[in-house]
Design a protein around this motif. Structure first.
Motif, PDB file in Angstrom:
ATOM      1  N   SER A   5       0.851  -1.196   0.000  1.00  0.00           N
ATOM      2  CA  SER A   5       0.000   0.000   0.000  1.00  0.00           C
ATOM      3  C   SER A   5       0.887   1.246   0.000  1.00  0.00           C
ATOM      4  O   SER A   5       2.097   1.156   0.261  1.00  0.00           O
ATOM      5  N   LYS A   6       0.244   2.380  -0.269  1.00  0.00           N
ATOM      6  CA  LYS A   6       1.008   3.643  -0.250  1.00  0.00           C
ATOM      7  C   LYS A   6       1.533   3.908   1.159  1.00  0.00           C
ATOM      8  O   LYS A   6       2.638   4.414   1.343  1.00  0.00           O
ATOM      9  N   SER A   7       0.725   3.559   2.155  1.00  0.00           N
ATOM     10  CA  SER A   7       1.174   3.765   3.542  1.00  0.00           C
ATOM     11  C   SER A   7       2.401   2.924   3.837  1.00  0.00           C
ATOM     12  O   SER A   7       3.351   3.393   4.483  1.00  0.00           O
ATOM     13  N   GLU A   8       2.384   1.694   3.361  1.00  0.00           N
ATOM     14  CA  GLU A   8       3.538   0.834   3.643  1.00  0.00           C
ATOM     15  C   GLU A   8       4.796   1.395   2.972  1.00  0.00           C
ATOM     16  O   GLU A   8       5.883   1.396   3.554  1.00  0.00           O
ATOM     17  N   ALA A   9       4.622   1.887   1.741  1.00  0.00           N
ATOM     18  CA  ALA A   9       5.771   2.474   1.031  1.00  0.00           C
ATOM     19  C   ALA A   9       6.325   3.658   1.821  1.00  0.00           C
ATOM     20  O   ALA A   9       7.541   3.808   1.995  1.00  0.00           O
ATOM     21  N   LEU A  10       5.405   4.499   2.325  1.00  0.00           N
ATOM     22  CA  LEU A  10       5.847   5.660   3.112  1.00  0.00           C
ATOM     23  C   LEU A  10       6.539   5.217   4.397  1.00  0.00           C
ATOM     24  O   LEU A  10       7.539   5.805   4.813  1.00  0.00           O
ATOM     25  N   ASN A  11       6.012   4.173   5.001  1.00  0.00           N
ATOM     26  CA  ASN A  11       6.634   3.666   6.236  1.00  0.00           C
ATOM     27  C   ASN A  11       8.052   3.177   5.995  1.00  0.00           C
ATOM     28  O   ASN A  11       8.926   3.359   6.835  1.00  0.00           O
ATOM     29  N   ARG A  12       8.247   2.537   4.838  1.00  0.00           N
ATOM     30  CA  ARG A  12       9.602   2.034   4.530  1.00  0.00           C
ATOM     31  C   ARG A  12      10.578   3.209   4.390  1.00  0.00           C
ATOM     32  O   ARG A  12      11.680   3.183   4.919  1.00  0.00           O
ATOM     33  N   THR A  13      10.159   4.233   3.666  1.00  0.00           N
ATOM     34  CA  THR A  13      11.039   5.397   3.508  1.00  0.00           C
ATOM     35  C   THR A  13      11.245   6.083   4.846  1.00  0.00           C
ATOM     36  O   THR A  13      12.356   6.492   5.199  1.00  0.00           O
ATOM     37  N   ARG A  14      10.130   6.180   5.577  1.00  0.00           N
ATOM     38  CA  ARG A  14      10.185   6.846   6.887  1.00  0.00           C
ATOM     39  C   ARG A  14      11.265   6.236   7.791  1.00  0.00           C
ATOM     40  O   ARG A  14      12.011   6.971   8.456  1.00  0.00           O
ATOM     41  N   ALA A  15      11.328   4.914   7.776  1.00  0.00           N
ATOM     42  CA  ALA A  15      12.290   4.232   8.650  1.00  0.00           C
ATOM     43  C   ALA A  15      13.716   4.705   8.370  1.00  0.00           C
ATOM     44  O   ALA A  15      14.569   4.710   9.254  1.00  0.00           O
ATOM     45  N   ASN A  16      13.966   5.154   7.136  1.00  0.00           N
ATOM     46  CA  ASN A  16      15.312   5.609   6.770  1.00  0.00           C
ATOM     47  C   ASN A  16      15.559   7.083   7.071  1.00  0.00           C
ATOM     48  O   ASN A  16      16.698   7.497   7.214  1.00  0.00           O
ATOM     49  N   VAL A  17      14.492   7.868   7.108  1.00  0.00           N
ATOM     50  CA  VAL A  17      14.721   9.319   7.136  1.00  0.00           C
ATOM     51  C   VAL A  17      14.091  10.085   8.306  1.00  0.00           C
ATOM     52  O   VAL A  17      14.387  11.263   8.502  1.00  0.00           O
ATOM     53  N   ILE A  18      13.215   9.427   9.038  1.00  0.00           N
ATOM     54  CA  ILE A  18      12.612  10.133  10.190  1.00  0.00           C
ATOM     55  C   ILE A  18      13.199   9.545  11.474  1.00  0.00           C
ATOM     56  O   ILE A  18      13.250   8.322  11.635  1.00  0.00           O
ATOM     57  N   ALA A  19      13.612  10.437  12.352  1.00  0.00           N
ATOM     58  CA  ALA A  19      14.206   9.994  13.626  1.00  0.00           C
ATOM     59  C   ALA A  19      13.210   9.116  14.389  1.00  0.00           C
ATOM     60  O   ALA A  19      12.021   9.445  14.462  1.00  0.00           O
ATOM     61  N   LYS A  20      13.722   8.027  14.948  1.00  0.00           N
ATOM     62  CA  LYS A  20      12.840   7.049  15.631  1.00  0.00           C
ATOM     63  C   LYS A  20      12.083   7.658  16.806  1.00  0.00           C
ATOM     64  O   LYS A  20      10.935   7.312  17.075  1.00  0.00           O
ATOM     65  N   GLY A  21      12.735   8.561  17.513  1.00  0.00           N
ATOM     66  CA  GLY A  21      12.087   9.190  18.670  1.00  0.00           C
ATOM     67  C   GLY A  21      10.880  10.025  18.278  1.00  0.00           C
ATOM     68  O   GLY A  21      10.024  10.325  19.107  1.00  0.00           O
ATOM     69  N   TYR A  22      10.823  10.400  16.992  1.00  0.00           N
ATOM     70  CA  TYR A  22       9.725  11.221  16.484  1.00  0.00           C
ATOM     71  C   TYR A  22       8.667  10.255  15.954  1.00  0.00           C
ATOM     72  O   TYR A  22       8.482  10.091  14.753  1.00  0.00           O
ATOM     73  N   ALA A  23       8.017   9.577  16.903  1.00  0.00           N
ATOM     74  CA  ALA A  23       7.171   8.427  16.565  1.00  0.00           C
ATOM     75  C   ALA A  23       5.727   8.841  16.275  1.00  0.00           C
ATOM     76  O   ALA A  23       5.289   9.922  16.651  1.00  0.00           O
ATOM     77  N   SER A  24       4.990   7.958  15.598  1.00  0.00           N
ATOM     78  CA  SER A  24       3.558   8.177  15.335  1.00  0.00           C
ATOM     79  C   SER A  24       2.771   7.012  15.927  1.00  0.00           C
ATOM     80  O   SER A  24       3.264   5.883  15.966  1.00  0.00           O
ATOM     81  N   GLY A  25       1.541   7.290  16.316  1.00  0.00           N
ATOM     82  CA  GLY A  25       0.707   6.240  16.897  1.00  0.00           C
ATOM     83  C   GLY A  25       0.153   5.289  15.868  1.00  0.00           C
ATOM     84  O   GLY A  25      -0.275   4.181  16.199  1.00  0.00           O
ATOM     85  N   THR A  26       0.090   5.726  14.610  1.00  0.00           N
ATOM     86  CA  THR A  26      -0.482   4.869  13.563  1.00  0.00           C
ATOM     87  C   THR A  26       0.509   4.739  12.407  1.00  0.00           C
ATOM     88  O   THR A  26       1.389   5.592  12.238  1.00  0.00           O
ATOM     89  N   ASP A  27       0.325   3.692  11.599  1.00  0.00           N
ATOM     90  CA  ASP A  27       1.229   3.527  10.455  1.00  0.00           C
ATOM     91  C   ASP A  27       0.520   3.795   9.133  1.00  0.00           C
ATOM     92  O   ASP A  27       0.959   3.370   8.077  1.00  0.00           O
ATOM     93  N   THR A  28      -0.632   4.491   9.203  1.00  0.00           N
ATOM     94  CA  THR A  28      -1.283   4.923   7.974  1.00  0.00           C
ATOM     95  C   THR A  28      -1.055   6.427   7.827  1.00  0.00           C
ATOM     96  O   THR A  28      -0.879   7.133   8.824  1.00  0.00           O
ATOM     97  N   TYR A  29      -1.090   6.893   6.591  1.00  0.00           N
ATOM     98  CA  TYR A  29      -0.758   8.298   6.305  1.00  0.00           C
ATOM     99  C   TYR A  29      -1.986   9.026   5.783  1.00  0.00           C
ATOM    100  O   TYR A  29      -2.646   8.547   4.867  1.00  0.00           O
TER     101      TYR A  29
END
Ligand SMILES: Cc1ncc(COP(=O)(O)O)c(C=O)c1O
Length: 436
Positions: A5-29
């Motif tokens: 899904s588009k959300s999953e694609a964003l999550n994959r990129t996110r893991a590389n570029v968004i600091a882990k401490g800057y977390a979200s409660g959901t994995d949909t965008y």
């Protein structure tokens, strides 16, 4: 493997570029939102019971807010109020000075976030009083900056590893009647927790050194902890007696969240200084400190401020928010929503053993989940499961509280009956699933 899904694609990129401490409660965008409805990038719809953590009281993308922002964007977006001021900030300050409780002259200053409002409220209180100490409370949340974090109570995740903290902060127990820190029972206790401030000023910090007491009328992140009617009037009387300023952090409770414009109105208390943010500008980053004019005016020019404070788009959005409250009678809607929610939440408590307490005021309501009503063991895992269940079924809802075991609702006040019903049905199904 290709993302599903588009959300999953964003999550994959996110893991590389968004600091882990800057977390979200959901994995949909999210892609767009309207009123109390969110739509994600994969076309799934969600009912919003979170309101971006109490920010969207007038609803997502309200046409009047959108029009105000668009109109202002076409005129100018920034000059810096400290360089070249503009009318929307003055108009907004005028409105806020009228709306914030207190039958006295007031003045306002604007910054960008809740934490920054807290920082500035403390700066003003210290400057005006010439004293340093600040008294705050257990379960408090006041933000993630150094001062905000120092005043905040919950260690993990907000403070852990981030010390040392700001000095001259003293923490008192709060009026958490469901789990009274003094082991008392209301009303027989005669709100001894408020009287305790007197002995606190003997055993922890001297009144002559204390600039202010800072409270949330209803502790938000701490679990929607709602003190009894006598509590704040008593605290305020003790503060007044010792010349200690009273700061009301209305960042989560303000702008109609509890059925009145500011929650302190329920206790009939006018704070010396009030912090406002979140729903003030419907998602535009804007916060304010509004307080007694003599205090606010005491600080020397440029002692407070910031590059983006009173951003003109944000001020226009806030003016639109306040207009919507009038034209759509949102305070009435807020109270009606509160009644509907209270009725359903009380039913949940009758029906589901796991609901230990229903608390809050108006539509700022919460369910404290416990493993056992007698021991009151916090049911944090169950709350987490419930939030996940709701998300799967199309409802965004938040947990809070020291043990993450409190389910809170902060939906837009403009939610339709149909959306509300749909959301409450999902919540009821989730509570039932916990006990299956
Ligand atoms: C009562 C209270 N104070 C301060 C803050 C901090 O606000 P911000 O996240 O905008 O810095 C919050 C945020 O949740 C809050 O609820």
């Amino acid at each position: 493997m290709e993302p599903s899904s588009k959300s999953e694609a964003l999550n994959r990129t996110r893991a590389n570029v968004i600091a882990k401490g800057y977390a979200s409660g959901t994995d949909t965008y999210v892609e767009r939102a309207q009123g109390a409805l969110l739509c994600d990038v994969d076309g799934r719809e969600y009912i919003d019971f979170a309101g971006g953590i109490a920010v969207m009281n007038v609803g997502h993308s309200h046409p009047k807010v959108v029009a105000a922002i668009q109109d202002q964007a076409a005129k100018f977006t920034h000059t810096c109020f400290m360089v070249l001021p503009y009318a929307p900030a003055i108009d907004l300050a005028e409105r806020l000075c009228r709306l914030v409780p207190g039958d006295f002259d007031k003045a306002a200053l604007f910054i960008n976030s809740g934490a920054e409002a807290v920082e500035n409220a403390v700066k003003v209180a210290r400057y005006a009083s010439g004293r340093q100490a600040i008294i705050c409370f257990e379960n408090a949340f006041h933000g993630r900056t150094l001062m905000g974090m120092s005043l905040t109570s919950k260690v993990k995740p907000y403070k852990f590893g981030f010390g040392p903290f700001a000095p001259e902060i003293y923490r008192m127990p709060f009026a958490y009647c469901y789990r009274c820190p003094f082991g008392n029972t209301y009303p027989g206790c005669d709100t001894a927790c408020a009287d305790y401030l007197e002995s606190f000023l003997v055993s922890h910090v001297a009144p002559e050194n204390t600039a202010a007491v800072i409270v949330e009328p209803i502790q938000g992140e701490g679990g929607f902890i709602t003190p009894p009617p006598e509590y704040f009037p008593k605290l305020k009387r003790i503060c007044d007696k010792h010349g200690i300023l009273f700061i009301a952090d209305e960042i989560q409770t303000g702008i109609g969240r509890t059925g009145t414009m500011f929650a302190m109105e329920h206790w009939g208390v006018a704070a010396d200084i009030t912090t406002v943010a979140k729903s003030l500008a419907a998602g535009m980053p804007l916060s304010a400190v509004v307080g007694r004019k003599d205090l606010m005016d005491s600080v020397h020019p440029s002692g407070v401020g910031g590059t983006y404070g009173a951003n003109p788009l944000a001020c226009r959005a806030a003016l639109a928010v306040l207009e919507i409250f009038e034209t759509e009678d949102l305070l009435k809607k807020s109270r009606e929503l509160g009644e509907k929610l209270r009725q359903r939440f009380d039913q949940f408590q009758d029906e589901f053993e796991i609901v230990g307490e229903v608390r809050g005021i108006g539509p700022m309501l919460a369910l404290e989940l416990v493993e056992d009503r007698h021991t009151k063991t916090p049911a944090g895992e169950a709350a987490k499961k419930l939030v996940g269940f709701c998300r799967e079924k199309g409802l965004i809802i938040l947990a809070c509280g020291g043990y993450g075991n409190v389910i809170r609702v902060l939906m837009p006040l403009v939610i339709t009956d149909e959306q509300l019903e749909k959301g409450l049905t999902i919540l009821a199904d989730g509570l039932a699933a916990l006990t299956d």
